[in-house]
Write a protein that holds these residues in place. Sequence first.
Motif: not given
Length: 269
Positions: A96-104, A125-129, A150-151, A191-195
């Motif tokens: 999992v790549n959890l960016q170090g500037d994403a505290p929320f 895998a990556t999340p979307v809203v 925004g993507t 949302i820029g979070l990846y596994a």
Amino acid sequence: MPDLIVIPARYGSTRLPGKPLVEIAGKTLLSRVVAVAREGARRAGNAEIVVATDDARILDHAHALGCDAVLTASAITSGSGRAWAAARDRAPEIVVNLQGDAPFVDPAMIAALIGALRDSSSAVATPVVQLDWDTLDAMRAHKQTSPFSGTTCVRDSEGRALWFSKIILPAMRNEAQLREASALSPVFRHIGLYAYRFAALREFEATPPTPYEQLEGLEQLRFLESGVEIRTVTVAPPRHAMSGIDTPADVALAERLIAQFGEPEHAWR
């Protein structure tokens, strides 16, 4: 071998030097992201955490937080590259790549992505809203002045990503009728979070940037252009809605959101 949550945390930032060590409402940015990772690992089960940094000060701070950390080359310019540098000698099944500037980031998203890969043959895998109409209208207005902020993601009925773009996709005929039919629009925000599966991340790092990736400035398009499946996971909109911390103004916004909504951890219980 446990799965691995990597927190890329680079010291050098032209707009916010030493960013991982900057305090937000009394806690460093890195400590907040580590807390997210720990809760995500707890929910997923059988997962470890490591901070991947280019600076000894961040390394020392991670150790002071009780978190594993490794030094990676300062020449690495991307979060995926730093995640690969931290993971390649461990060879976990999932990274999992959890960016170090994403505290929320909601830790539930991390667990959901790990679960999606454990339960499928997908490589990424990556999340979307899914956006409601008011949020879509706000995104449209924001893009008038910041077109590359925004993507959006277009996906099939089973959640496989068809495309990502900085343009708002899809275009919609008969939008008025769509608004009457549902409170939710057909637009999904990425949302820029990846596994990643370990092998997929290895191949990604061995593949040069692809044409559409360079045009859009979206590295996930390298997977799609290479024929690699990306599984999207629909998640709830984050309560503290903002992207990464890049400037002093972002720090101030983050502190306002915490003052308004409370500490993120309160929503995890």
